[in-house]
Scaffold this motif. Structure first.
Motif, mmCIF file in Angstrom:
data_model
loop_
_atom_site.group_PDB
_atom_site.id
_atom_site.type_symbol
_atom_site.label_atom_id
_atom_site.label_comp_id
_atom_site.label_asym_id
_atom_site.label_seq_id
_atom_site.Cartn_x
_atom_site.Cartn_y
_atom_site.Cartn_z
ATOM 1 N N PHE A 115 -50.518 22.382 28.081
ATOM 2 C CA PHE A 115 -51.866 22.746 27.629
ATOM 3 C C PHE A 115 -52.227 21.987 26.352
ATOM 4 O O PHE A 115 -53.342 21.495 26.202
ATOM 5 N N HIS A 119 -55.152 19.319 25.879
ATOM 6 C CA HIS A 119 -56.224 19.645 24.938
ATOM 7 C C HIS A 119 -55.732 19.356 23.519
ATOM 8 O O HIS A 119 -55.087 20.193 22.888
ATOM 9 N N PHE A 284 -56.887 29.517 27.903
ATOM 10 C CA PHE A 284 -55.444 29.287 27.950
ATOM 11 C C PHE A 284 -54.797 30.087 29.082
ATOM 12 O O PHE A 284 -53.978 29.568 29.843
ATOM 13 N N PHE A 287 -55.509 28.618 32.450
ATOM 14 C CA PHE A 287 -54.684 27.439 32.688
ATOM 15 C C PHE A 287 -53.284 27.842 33.154
ATOM 16 O O PHE A 287 -52.748 27.284 34.123
#
Length: 303
Positions: A115, A119, A284, A287
């Protein structure tokens, strides 16, 4: 006054994390500078906000009252950032996450790292621990729980499941007849996991269930310790399949009762209903859920 708004935010972070050193590491300042900032704030408001000792800090009565307003100020500012993040294609911000210690080398931990790689404006601080931690009091944004959810007012989403396997060390198994039924294990030595019930429920393909409570002279409070003692042939235990697979590959473990199964453990993300970084947290969690092939919306833990 504008300068002291930053001081107030730093003061709130010191209280959230419990020390000047932890706050300094979090916001990337020297601990001495963080201490100076809080002192400057105390001079500005005309009151001592924190009692300091060599080991810990504690809020004074004035500090406790002021902290409530500081938290509200920070929450309001972060809420504004959340609204902007919701309009942006690229998430940004900082999340503190709590997860079980045994998941530190799991695919879930890998997904967390992925993640941040995807990002670049997001920072994560992940605490892998089996110690009891209060999500709100200790300043965490998200808790990854394994097992079954308690009744809660927090938000939650199921991320996946962990398959469990009954195993022992190879040498321990060689010294005993191979069990044909769960009841055969009642005379075996069990390595107990403190966070788990002493009674294990086995399921047959026909839907029949058998509960077994074997004898145990060794109990531990971490999965790493279970692995260690199983490798040393102290007895039989139940471990997550991905850890068992590693032991089988190394020739250390033997699986038992493969015609019987144990109920898998659910993996859940849990976070406060009024999260300070709500949109980033939800992004989050979504994801992580996608990494485990889960679909659906976040739901209340009581649902």
């Amino acid at each position: 006054m504008i300068d002291h708004l930053r001081h107030i935010a730093i003061f709130a972070r010191v209280v959230d994390l419990g020390s000047f050193r932890a706050a300094a590491k979090d916001i990337r300042l020297a601990p001495s500078r963080v201490s100076e900032i809080v002192t400057d704030l105390e001079d500005f408001v005309g009151a001592t906000l924190l009692n300091r000792t060599t080991r810990k800090i504690a809020l004074t009565n004035e500090g406790r009252k002021f902290y409530a307003h500081a938290v509200e100020m920070v929450r309001s500012a972060e809420g504004g950032l959340d609204e902007l993040n919701a309009l942006s294609l690229e998430p940004a911000g900082f999340l503190r996450i709590l997860a079980p210690a045994f998941m530190s080398s799991s695919s879930l931990a890998t997904a967390m790292g992925d993640f941040t790689r995807r990002h670049t404006h997001v920072d994560l601080s992940v605490s892998f621990t089996d110690l009891p931690v209060d999500l709100l009091r200790d300043g965490f944004d998200l808790n990854v729980r394994v097992g079954w959810l308690d009744d809660s007012s927090m938000m939650s989403r199921k991320l996946g499941e962990i398959e469990r396997v009954l195993v022992s060390g190879v040498d321990y198994a060689k010294a005993r007849p191979d069990p044909q039924h769960p009841r055969d294990l009642e005379s075996w030595d069990w390595i107990r996991y403190a966070q788990r019930s002493n009674t294990m429920e086995f399921n047959a393909g026909s839907g029949r269930t058998v509960k077994v409570s074997g004898r145990s002279r060794l109990q531990v409070d971490s999965i790493d310790a279970l692995l260690h003692y199983t490798r040393l042939n102290f007895g039989v235990t139940v471990l997550p399949k991905y850890l068992v697979d590693q032991g089988l590959k190394a020739g250390e473990f033997k699986k038992h009762l493969e015609d019987w199964s144990l109920a898998p453990l659910g993996i859940y993300a849990v976070w406060p209903d009024q999260s300070r970084r709500e949109n980033l947290t939800v992004h989050f969690v979504r994801f992580l859920a996608e990494q485990f092939g889960q679909t659906g919306r976040a739901e209340n833990a009581r649902g």
